[in-house]
Design a protein around this motif. Structure first.
Motif, PDB file in Angstrom:
ATOM      1  N   HIS A   1     -13.590  -2.602  -7.227  1.00 51.31           N
ATOM      2  CA  HIS A   1     -13.823  -1.188  -6.918  1.00 51.31           C
ATOM      3  C   HIS A   1     -13.711  -0.291  -8.154  1.00 51.31           C
ATOM      4  N   GLY A   2     -13.673  -0.899  -9.332  1.00 58.05           N
ATOM      5  CA  GLY A   2     -13.697  -0.139 -10.573  1.00 58.05           C
ATOM      6  C   GLY A   2     -12.432   0.634 -10.887  1.00 58.05           C
ATOM      7  N   VAL A   3     -11.289   0.120 -10.450  1.00 57.80           N
ATOM      8  CA  VAL A   3     -10.016   0.802 -10.704  1.00 57.80           C
ATOM      9  C   VAL A   3      -9.293   0.083 -11.837  1.00 57.80           C
ATOM     10  N   ASP A   4      -8.956   0.830 -12.867  1.00 57.26           N
ATOM     11  CA  ASP A   4      -8.196   0.309 -14.001  1.00 57.26           C
ATOM     12  C   ASP A   4      -6.710   0.534 -13.724  1.00 57.26           C
ATOM     13  N   PRO A   5      -5.908  -0.527 -13.649  1.00 55.23           N
ATOM     14  CA  PRO A   5      -4.482  -0.358 -13.347  1.00 55.23           C
ATOM     15  C   PRO A   5      -3.766   0.584 -14.319  1.00 55.23           C
ATOM     16  N   ALA A   6      -4.208   0.620 -15.551  1.00 51.35           N
ATOM     17  CA  ALA A   6      -3.570   1.491 -16.546  1.00 51.35           C
ATOM     18  C   ALA A   6      -3.868   2.961 -16.277  1.00 51.35           C
ATOM     19  N   ARG A   7      -4.900   3.234 -15.507  1.00 53.18           N
ATOM     20  CA  ARG A   7      -5.283   4.622 -15.228  1.00 53.18           C
ATOM     21  C   ARG A   7      -5.126   4.962 -13.750  1.00 53.18           C
ATOM     22  N   LEU A   8      -4.257   4.230 -13.095  1.00 52.74           N
ATOM     23  CA  LEU A   8      -4.050   4.391 -11.651  1.00 52.74           C
ATOM     24  C   LEU A   8      -3.602   5.794 -11.275  1.00 52.74           C
ATOM     25  N   HIS A   9      -2.853   6.441 -12.134  1.00 51.24           N
ATOM     26  CA  HIS A   9      -2.299   7.759 -11.830  1.00 51.24           C
ATOM     27  C   HIS A   9      -3.274   8.905 -12.105  1.00 51.24           C
ATOM     28  N   THR A  10      -4.476   8.617 -12.574  1.00 48.57           N
ATOM     29  CA  THR A  10      -5.436   9.667 -12.914  1.00 48.57           C
ATOM     30  C   THR A  10      -6.343   9.995 -11.734  1.00 48.57           C
ATOM     31  N   ALA A  11      -6.938  11.162 -11.797  1.00 50.72           N
ATOM     32  CA  ALA A  11      -7.838  11.600 -10.729  1.00 50.72           C
ATOM     33  C   ALA A  11      -9.079  10.717 -10.652  1.00 50.72           C
ATOM     34  N   GLU A  12      -9.504  10.182 -11.786  1.00 47.44           N
ATOM     35  CA  GLU A  12     -10.716   9.352 -11.779  1.00 47.44           C
ATOM     36  C   GLU A  12     -10.530   8.045 -11.008  1.00 47.44           C
ATOM     37  N   ALA A  13      -9.315   7.624 -10.809  1.00 48.71           N
ATOM     38  CA  ALA A  13      -9.042   6.390 -10.071  1.00 48.71           C
ATOM     39  C   ALA A  13      -8.994   6.616  -8.563  1.00 48.71           C
ATOM     40  N   ALA A  14      -8.961   7.864  -8.134  1.00 44.51           N
ATOM     41  CA  ALA A  14      -8.730   8.181  -6.718  1.00 44.51           C
ATOM     42  C   ALA A  14      -9.777   7.578  -5.787  1.00 44.51           C
TER      43      ALA A  14
ATOM     44  N   ILE B   1       0.838  -1.199   0.000  1.00 41.78           N
ATOM     45  CA  ILE B   1       0.000   0.000   0.000  1.00 41.78           C
ATOM     46  C   ILE B   1       0.877   1.255   0.000  1.00 41.78           C
ATOM     47  N   ARG B   2       1.898   1.245   0.833  1.00 41.61           N
ATOM     48  CA  ARG B   2       2.792   2.408   0.910  1.00 41.61           C
ATOM     49  C   ARG B   2       3.494   2.677  -0.411  1.00 41.61           C
ATOM     50  N   ALA B   3       3.736   1.638  -1.190  1.00 42.19           N
ATOM     51  CA  ALA B   3       4.494   1.767  -2.433  1.00 42.19           C
ATOM     52  C   ALA B   3       3.640   2.145  -3.642  1.00 42.19           C
ATOM     53  N   VAL B   4       2.336   2.284  -3.474  1.00 41.18           N
ATOM     54  CA  VAL B   4       1.452   2.594  -4.613  1.00 41.18           C
ATOM     55  C   VAL B   4       1.917   3.829  -5.379  1.00 41.18           C
ATOM     56  N   PRO B   5       2.190   4.965  -4.733  1.00 42.05           N
ATOM     57  CA  PRO B   5       2.619   6.141  -5.507  1.00 42.05           C
ATOM     58  C   PRO B   5       3.914   5.902  -6.277  1.00 42.05           C
ATOM     59  N   PHE B   6       4.861   5.213  -5.664  1.00 49.07           N
ATOM     60  CA  PHE B   6       6.135   4.912  -6.306  1.00 49.07           C
ATOM     61  C   PHE B   6       5.928   4.031  -7.529  1.00 49.07           C
ATOM     62  N   HIS B   7       5.144   2.967  -7.354  1.00 53.09           N
ATOM     63  CA  HIS B   7       4.883   2.062  -8.475  1.00 53.09           C
ATOM     64  C   HIS B   7       4.090   2.760  -9.579  1.00 53.09           C
ATOM     65  N   ALA B   8       3.104   3.557  -9.202  1.00 52.96           N
ATOM     66  CA  ALA B   8       2.294   4.258 -10.205  1.00 52.96           C
ATOM     67  C   ALA B   8       3.152   5.212 -11.032  1.00 52.96           C
ATOM     68  N   ALA B   9       4.109   5.860 -10.386  1.00 50.42           N
ATOM     69  CA  ALA B   9       5.003   6.774 -11.105  1.00 50.42           C
ATOM     70  C   ALA B   9       5.855   6.035 -12.131  1.00 50.42           C
ATOM     71  N   GLN B  10       6.073   4.752 -11.901  1.00 50.74           N
ATOM     72  CA  GLN B  10       6.838   3.925 -12.823  1.00 50.74           C
ATOM     73  C   GLN B  10       5.942   3.199 -13.832  1.00 50.74           C
ATOM     74  N   GLY B  11       4.633   3.453 -13.737  1.00 49.81           N
ATOM     75  CA  GLY B  11       3.701   2.779 -14.627  1.00 49.81           C
ATOM     76  C   GLY B  11       3.445   1.332 -14.236  1.00 49.81           C
ATOM     77  N   ARG B  12       3.725   1.009 -12.978  1.00 52.83           N
ATOM     78  CA  ARG B  12       3.504  -0.355 -12.497  1.00 52.83           C
ATOM     79  C   ARG B  12       2.397  -0.376 -11.462  1.00 52.83           C
ATOM     80  N   CYS B  13       1.783  -1.520 -11.321  1.00 48.50           N
ATOM     81  CA  CYS B  13       0.754  -1.702 -10.299  1.00 48.50           C
ATOM     82  C   CYS B  13       0.865  -3.117  -9.759  1.00 48.50           C
ATOM     83  N   LEU B  14       1.085  -3.243  -8.471  1.00 45.97           N
ATOM     84  CA  LEU B  14       1.216  -4.547  -7.836  1.00 45.97           C
ATOM     85  C   LEU B  14       0.035  -4.870  -6.925  1.00 45.97           C
TER      86      LEU B  14
END
Length: 92
Positions: free
Chosen positions: A30-43, A8-21
């Protein structure tokens, strides 16, 4: 619990690298698309994903609380660190 809190703590770091674990089944629920993790709509969905994983981690810590074996000591030590991480996450 320790691993989940670190994940959980690493989400921002991974998202910045285009990764999602994060677990895909929880994200899909919960309707979250891993490819759009860095967008406001995923918040909003991401908050629910984090809350779900935090709840699982807290359940695991409760289960480990009574461990009396030698390996139970290691579990309890990891539990202390996981609790600190999860408390910080709860504040956010």
């Amino acid at each position: 619990a320790y691993a989940l809190s670190g994940l959980i703590r690493a989400v921002p770091f991974h998202a910045a690298q285009g990764r999602c674990l994060l677990p895909l089944d929880v994200m899909k629920k919960h309707g979250v698309d891993p490819a759009r993790l860095h967008t406001a709509e995923a918040a909003a969905g991401l908050r629910l994903v984090v809350a779900t994983l935090r709840s699982v981690a807290e359940d695991l810590m409760r289960q480990a609380q009574g461990a009396k074996t030698p390996s139970g000591l290691l579990v309890r030590l990891h539990k202390v660190v996981a609790e600190q991480y999860l408390n910080k996450i709860r504040v956010l």
